[in-house]
Motif scaffolding. Sequence first.
Motif, PDB file in Angstrom:
ATOM      1  N   GLY A 179       0.807  -1.209   0.000  1.00  0.00           N
ATOM      2  CA  GLY A 179       0.000   0.000   0.000  1.00  0.00           C
ATOM      3  C   GLY A 179       0.841   1.260   0.000  1.00  0.00           C
ATOM      4  N   TRP A 180       1.926   1.246   0.751  1.00  0.00           N
ATOM      5  CA  TRP A 180       2.769   2.427   0.848  1.00  0.00           C
ATOM      6  C   TRP A 180       3.524   2.692  -0.446  1.00  0.00           C
ATOM      7  CZ3 TRP A 180       2.812   6.549   3.621  1.00  0.00           C
ATOM      8  CH2 TRP A 180       3.900   7.406   3.545  1.00  0.00           C
ATOM      9  N   THR A 181       4.008   1.636  -1.092  1.00  0.00           N
ATOM     10  CA  THR A 181       4.824   1.827  -2.291  1.00  0.00           C
ATOM     11  C   THR A 181       3.976   1.889  -3.551  1.00  0.00           C
ATOM     12  OG1 THR A 181       5.232  -0.549  -2.543  1.00  0.00           O
ATOM     13  CG2 THR A 181       6.838   0.715  -1.257  1.00  0.00           C
ATOM     14  N   GLY A 182       2.729   1.407  -3.506  1.00  0.00           N
ATOM     15  CA  GLY A 182       1.833   1.478  -4.655  1.00  0.00           C
ATOM     16  C   GLY A 182       2.333   0.686  -5.844  1.00  0.00           C
ATOM     17  N   SER A 183       1.829   1.025  -7.015  1.00  0.00           N
ATOM     18  CA  SER A 183       2.149   0.260  -8.223  1.00  0.00           C
ATOM     19  C   SER A 183       3.596   0.426  -8.661  1.00  0.00           C
ATOM     20  CB  SER A 183       1.219   0.672  -9.362  1.00  0.00           C
ATOM     21  OG  SER A 183       1.398   2.039  -9.664  1.00  0.00           O
ATOM     22  N   GLU A 184       4.297   1.387  -8.089  1.00  0.00           N
ATOM     23  CA  GLU A 184       5.697   1.606  -8.439  1.00  0.00           C
ATOM     24  C   GLU A 184       6.643   0.729  -7.624  1.00  0.00           C
ATOM     25  OE1 GLU A 184       6.516   3.603 -10.984  1.00  0.00           O
ATOM     26  OE2 GLU A 184       4.352   3.866 -11.199  1.00  0.00           O
ATOM     27  N   GLY A 185       6.120   0.073  -6.595  1.00  0.00           N
ATOM     28  CA  GLY A 185       7.001  -0.658  -5.689  1.00  0.00           C
ATOM     29  C   GLY A 185       6.696  -2.132  -5.604  1.00  0.00           C
ATOM     30  N   TYR A 186       6.242  -2.535  -4.458  1.00  0.00           N
ATOM     31  CA  TYR A 186       6.027  -3.934  -4.157  1.00  0.00           C
ATOM     32  C   TYR A 186       4.599  -4.305  -4.510  1.00  0.00           C
ATOM     33  CZ  TYR A 186      10.464  -3.493  -1.890  1.00  0.00           C
ATOM     34  OH  TYR A 186      11.792  -3.269  -1.649  1.00  0.00           O
ATOM     35  N   VAL A 187       4.394  -4.717  -5.749  1.00  0.00           N
ATOM     36  CA  VAL A 187       3.056  -5.033  -6.233  1.00  0.00           C
ATOM     37  C   VAL A 187       2.559  -6.341  -5.625  1.00  0.00           C
ATOM     38  CG1 VAL A 187       3.287  -3.712  -8.354  1.00  0.00           C
ATOM     39  CG2 VAL A 187       4.016  -6.091  -8.312  1.00  0.00           C
ATOM     40  N   ALA A 188       1.292  -6.630  -5.835  1.00  0.00           N
ATOM     41  CA  ALA A 188       0.596  -7.763  -5.222  1.00  0.00           C
ATOM     42  C   ALA A 188       1.461  -9.017  -5.147  1.00  0.00           C
ATOM     43  CB  ALA A 188      -0.679  -8.064  -5.995  1.00  0.00           C
ATOM     44  N   GLY A 189       1.580  -9.497  -3.949  1.00  0.00           N
ATOM     45  CA  GLY A 189       2.327 -10.729  -3.704  1.00  0.00           C
ATOM     46  C   GLY A 189       3.770 -10.491  -3.309  1.00  0.00           C
ATOM     47  N   ARG A 190       4.442  -9.578  -3.960  1.00  0.00           N
ATOM     48  CA  ARG A 190       5.853  -9.332  -3.642  1.00  0.00           C
ATOM     49  C   ARG A 190       5.996  -8.698  -2.265  1.00  0.00           C
ATOM     50  NH1 ARG A 190       9.371 -10.385  -7.378  1.00  0.00           N
ATOM     51  NH2 ARG A 190      10.925  -8.896  -6.712  1.00  0.00           N
ATOM     52  N   GLY A 191       5.100  -7.792  -1.927  1.00  0.00           N
ATOM     53  CA  GLY A 191       5.125  -7.186  -0.598  1.00  0.00           C
ATOM     54  C   GLY A 191       4.813  -8.206   0.476  1.00  0.00           C
TER      55      GLY A 191
END
Length: 135
Positions: free
Chosen positions: A30-42
Amino acid sequence: AAQFVPGHAPMGHGRRLVACGRTLGEALEGWTGSEGYVAGRGVGSGVHAVGWVGPALGVRPGPDVARQEESLTGCGLPDSASDVDLDRILTATLHDKKVASGKIRWVLLNGLGNACTRNDVSEEAVRAAARPLFA
């Protein structure tokens, strides 16, 4: 058959296993949004970090965590989130649906294939377990 509202099913064994690492992981996503840790990776990063809370509380042996780490890394899930501010992620966890009376109900693995919920996990314990991931 029981009917459940999505996201509010009882926290049975299977749901606990799936939920392990989600509190921290979804805050990261949620904090990094689509530019960061997308679904599953976070969530994978959350599982890495929360994995070390169990041994700190004496509910899980360290060799199990090492085996888990090897499996997660082998699947290509990130084992570092050094580009993210841990304080912001921990603050975001307070908005998780598993928060009750200001306490997070953490889902921890207490052995391979076994999970438990704990609401007595201090922020210091989570911070200590997560710090290597966010360093």
